[in-house]
Design an enzyme around this catalytic site. Sequence first.
Site, PDB file in Angstrom:
ATOM      1  N   HIS A  19       0.393  -1.153   0.178  1.00 28.30           N
ATOM      2  CA  HIS A  19       0.045  -0.120  -0.196  1.00 28.30           C
ATOM      3  C   HIS A  19       0.916   0.963   0.225  1.00 28.30           C
ATOM      4  O   HIS A  19       1.730   1.928   0.956  1.00 28.30           O
ATOM      5  CB  HIS A  19      -0.681  -0.435   1.217  1.00 28.30           C
ATOM      6  N   TYR A  51      -7.965   9.822   5.570  1.00 30.24           N
ATOM      7  CA  TYR A  51      -8.489  10.335   6.382  1.00 30.24           C
ATOM      8  C   TYR A  51      -9.217  11.603   5.702  1.00 30.24           C
ATOM      9  O   TYR A  51      -9.034  12.176   5.083  1.00 30.24           O
ATOM     10  CB  TYR A  51      -6.709  10.905   6.387  1.00 30.24           C
ATOM     11  N   PRO A  88      -2.459   4.916  17.854  1.00 32.42           N
ATOM     12  CA  PRO A  88      -2.476   3.890  16.819  1.00 32.42           C
ATOM     13  C   PRO A  88      -2.637   5.428  15.371  1.00 32.42           C
ATOM     14  O   PRO A  88      -2.857   5.316  14.352  1.00 32.42           O
ATOM     15  CB  PRO A  88      -4.026   3.811  16.691  1.00 32.42           C
ATOM     16  N   LYS A 136       1.827   3.223  14.521  1.00 34.96           N
ATOM     17  CA  LYS A 136       3.575   3.242  14.579  1.00 34.96           C
ATOM     18  C   LYS A 136       3.432   1.435  16.136  1.00 34.96           C
ATOM     19  O   LYS A 136       5.437   1.192  15.796  1.00 34.96           O
ATOM     20  CB  LYS A 136       4.814   4.038  14.789  1.00 34.96           C
ATOM     21  N   TYR A 194       6.068   9.036   8.365  1.00 33.76           N
ATOM     22  CA  TYR A 194       4.500   7.789   7.752  1.00 33.76           C
ATOM     23  C   TYR A 194       5.387   5.846   7.565  1.00 33.76           C
ATOM     24  O   TYR A 194       4.663   5.671   8.183  1.00 33.76           O
ATOM     25  CB  TYR A 194       3.660   8.040   6.868  1.00 33.76           C
TER      26      TYR A 194
HETATM   27  C1  LIG Z   1      -7.520   0.265  17.485  1.00 28.50           C
HETATM   28  C2  LIG Z   1      -5.536  -0.127  16.667  1.00 28.50           C
HETATM   29  C3  LIG Z   1      -5.232  -0.349  15.667  1.00 28.50           C
HETATM   30  C4  LIG Z   1      -4.020  -0.394  15.487  1.00 28.50           C
HETATM   31  N1  LIG Z   1      -3.171   0.474  13.913  1.00 28.50           N
HETATM   32  C5  LIG Z   1      -1.789  -0.886  14.391  1.00 28.50           C
HETATM   33  C6  LIG Z   1      -1.573   0.060  12.899  1.00 28.50           C
HETATM   34  O1  LIG Z   1      -1.892  -0.188  11.829  1.00 28.50           O
HETATM   35  N2  LIG Z   1       0.137  -0.620  12.932  1.00 28.50           N
HETATM   36  C7  LIG Z   1       0.871  -0.472  13.739  1.00 28.50           C
HETATM   37  O2  LIG Z   1       2.389  -0.458  13.677  1.00 28.50           O
HETATM   38  N3  LIG Z   1      -0.044  -0.763  14.970  1.00 28.50           N
HETATM   39  C8  LIG Z   1      -1.488  -0.536  15.904  1.00 28.50           C
HETATM   40  N4  LIG Z   1      -1.497  -0.675  16.124  1.00 28.50           N
HETATM   41  C9  LIG Z   1      -0.905  -0.676  17.997  1.00 28.50           C
HETATM   42  C10 LIG Z   1      -0.444  -1.959  17.956  1.00 28.50           C
HETATM   43  O3  LIG Z   1      -1.769  -3.294  17.817  1.00 28.50           O
HETATM   44  C11 LIG Z   1       0.465  -2.596  19.700  1.00 28.50           C
HETATM   45  O4  LIG Z   1       1.583  -2.002  19.019  1.00 28.50           O
HETATM   46  C12 LIG Z   1       1.200  -3.819  19.586  1.00 28.50           C
HETATM   47  O5  LIG Z   1      -0.418  -5.118  19.768  1.00 28.50           O
HETATM   48  C13 LIG Z   1       1.722  -3.959  20.428  1.00 28.50           C
HETATM   49  O6  LIG Z   1       2.906  -5.423  20.534  1.00 28.50           O
HETATM   50  P1  LIG Z   1       3.341  -5.824  21.804  1.00 28.50           P
HETATM   51  O7  LIG Z   1       3.412  -7.626  21.627  1.00 28.50           O
HETATM   52  O8  LIG Z   1       3.793  -5.414  22.527  1.00 28.50           O
HETATM   53  O9  LIG Z   1       1.833  -5.816  22.390  1.00 28.50           O
HETATM   54  P2  LIG Z   1       0.144  -6.672  22.556  1.00 28.50           P
HETATM   55  O10 LIG Z   1      -0.104  -7.345  21.187  1.00 28.50           O
HETATM   56  O11 LIG Z   1      -0.557  -6.090  23.662  1.00 28.50           O
HETATM   57  O12 LIG Z   1       0.677  -8.400  23.495  1.00 28.50           O
HETATM   58  C14 LIG Z   1       0.678  -8.388  24.946  1.00 28.50           C
HETATM   59  C15 LIG Z   1       1.033  -9.644  25.160  1.00 28.50           C
HETATM   60  O13 LIG Z   1       0.854  -9.794  26.606  1.00 28.50           O
HETATM   61  C16 LIG Z   1      -0.385 -10.249  26.951  1.00 28.50           C
HETATM   62  N5  LIG Z   1      -0.338 -10.383  28.647  1.00 28.50           N
HETATM   63  C17 LIG Z   1      -0.335  -9.009  29.415  1.00 28.50           C
HETATM   64  N6  LIG Z   1       0.010  -8.918  30.385  1.00 28.50           N
HETATM   65  C18 LIG Z   1       0.041 -10.062  30.444  1.00 28.50           C
HETATM   66  C19 LIG Z   1       0.273 -10.987  32.042  1.00 28.50           C
HETATM   67  N7  LIG Z   1       0.103  -9.896  32.827  1.00 28.50           N
HETATM   68  N8  LIG Z   1       0.825 -11.797  31.860  1.00 28.50           N
HETATM   69  C20 LIG Z   1       1.092 -12.430  30.736  1.00 28.50           C
HETATM   70  N9  LIG Z   1       0.460 -12.268  29.682  1.00 28.50           N
HETATM   71  C21 LIG Z   1       0.263 -10.883  29.876  1.00 28.50           C
HETATM   72  C22 LIG Z   1      -1.626  -9.729  26.386  1.00 28.50           C
HETATM   73  O14 LIG Z   1      -2.546 -10.890  26.396  1.00 28.50           O
HETATM   74  C23 LIG Z   1      -0.642  -9.772  25.031  1.00 28.50           C
HETATM   75  O15 LIG Z   1      -1.127 -11.764  24.600  1.00 28.50           O
HETATM   76  C24 LIG Z   1      -2.567  -0.243  16.934  1.00 28.50           C
HETATM   77  C25 LIG Z   1      -3.550  -0.531  17.716  1.00 28.50           C
HETATM   78  C26 LIG Z   1      -4.963  -0.251  18.431  1.00 28.50           C
HETATM   79  C27 LIG Z   1      -5.786  -0.058  20.005  1.00 28.50           C
END
Ligand SMILES: Cc1cc2nc3c(=O)[nH]c(=O)nc-3n(C[C@H](O)[C@H](O)[C@H](O)COP(=O)(O)OP(=O)(O)OC[C@H]3O[C@@H](n4cnc5c(N)ncnc54)[C@H](O)[C@@H]3O)c2cc1C
Length: 382
Positions: free
Chosen positions: A74, A197, A289, A293, A379
């Site tokens: 994209h 947007y 979001p 990023k 971006y």
């Molecule tokens: C609506 C929305 C849209 C988004 N769009 C984008 C996008 O287009 N591009 C982008 O780059 N980012 C986007 N993001 C952000 C992205 O989804 C997050 O930054 C990403 O999921 C972070 O990954 P992570 O592995 O750090 O955490 P998470 O994906 O939150 O994973 C953390 C894991 O830890 C587990 N956990 C939590 N607490 C505990 C505990 N106490 N013990 C054991 N396990 C635990 C959870 O169950 C989860 O599975 C978006 C976020 C949202 C909400």
Amino acid sequence: MVDHTTVLIAGAGPAGLVLGNLLQAQGIRTLVVERSGREQVQTRARAGFLGPNSARILTEHGLASGMIHKGRTHGVCAFRFEDGEFELDYSRLGQGEVHTVYPQQDLVTDLLAEYLDRGGEIRFGATVTDVDAGTATLRYRDERGEGVATGRFLAGCDGSNGATRRAVPGRRLTQDHGVSWLALLAEAPQSMAAVTYAIHDDGFAGHMARSPEVTRYYLQVPSGDDPEAWTDERIWAALDTRMRTAEFGQLKQGPVVERRIVRLRSDVADPIQHDRLFLAGDAASLISPSAAKGANLAIMEAEVLATAIVSALLHDDERPLAAYSRTCLPRVWRAQEFSRWMIDLLHTRDDDFHRALRRARLHGLRDSRAHQNFFAEHYVGI
Ligand SMILES: Cc1cc2nc3c(=O)[nH]c(=O)nc-3n(C[C@H](O)[C@H](O)[C@H](O)COP(=O)(O)OP(=O)(O)OC[C@H]3O[C@@H](n4cnc5c(N)ncnc54)[C@H](O)[C@@H]3O)c2cc1C
């Protein structure tokens, strides 16, 4: 019972699973402790836009087959506002790079399957309750009761509300950006070819493809709004108005299958390490979001951390681990800065001066090649 492994990982999101895969590939034993069940982990729809650095990391480490086969590139986004619509073909601006659209739940499903194939261990349904950074020990609770796991190193990848970040002393730089989104998933094909947007006095609206059958929409809503008060009819009516469909064409409608409120917040730990504990992803730095990023930072940090742990364990050199915060935080802050820039560009505040500045910024983006190159570079990149 005490589990022993080499690297303990709290959380099976993009950060934890990329880290686990990279370490297993080097023959380093890992154990992931994850609060949710497997089904829940594999169906949590969040991100969708992967930048070129994420695509590179996934490809170089043999984690990209799903993304390559099912993801779509994209490279164009559009802005609609009171003076019309303009498109930016960012694949031809800045560094000439593109996003890959691949839903986060599909990526996590791929990462999990590959992690298990590489011999990685995982405890589902196990909530981390207590963390000792000095001994790399964590306690968890699952259906069998309390458990303890220890390792040489501990990675905190358990998101912004997890247990591990509380075990890292230091500063927390936080910001509530004063904006909330109603984040929606509609069972409808995308209506426009580009991410769109829409800037409107009623509030921001966004359109982003996710898969051929599902499209993500966002609506700026008052903080504290109840998502259930937004019926499908109300949602499509608000999207029609803000997307100016009378002028630019109708949206392809379908049932709204997910609606949740997302407060646009930032929360950065500094440092992101303490003793033998290292944070990655949202546990290290929550980002709004608005610029897509978060998952990209999570994947970047997982690679930096994996490289540092490999250096410590296989080459007896702990310097990259000691420098982990210093390596990651400048990139985190560049992403935060651009994300804030996007928030100011997209949203409506009750302030005529801000509205006039926003319009001027949109004119700059429409008319100035220098503005467009700035936008394109930030971006897609970090
Ligand atoms: C609506 C929305 C849209 C988004 N769009 C984008 C996008 O287009 N591009 C982008 O780059 N980012 C986007 N993001 C952000 C992205 O989804 C997050 O930054 C990403 O999921 C972070 O990954 P992570 O592995 O750090 O955490 P998470 O994906 O939150 O994973 C953390 C894991 O830890 C587990 N956990 C939590 N607490 C505990 C505990 N106490 N013990 C054991 N396990 C635990 C959870 O169950 C989860 O599975 C978006 C976020 C949202 C909400």
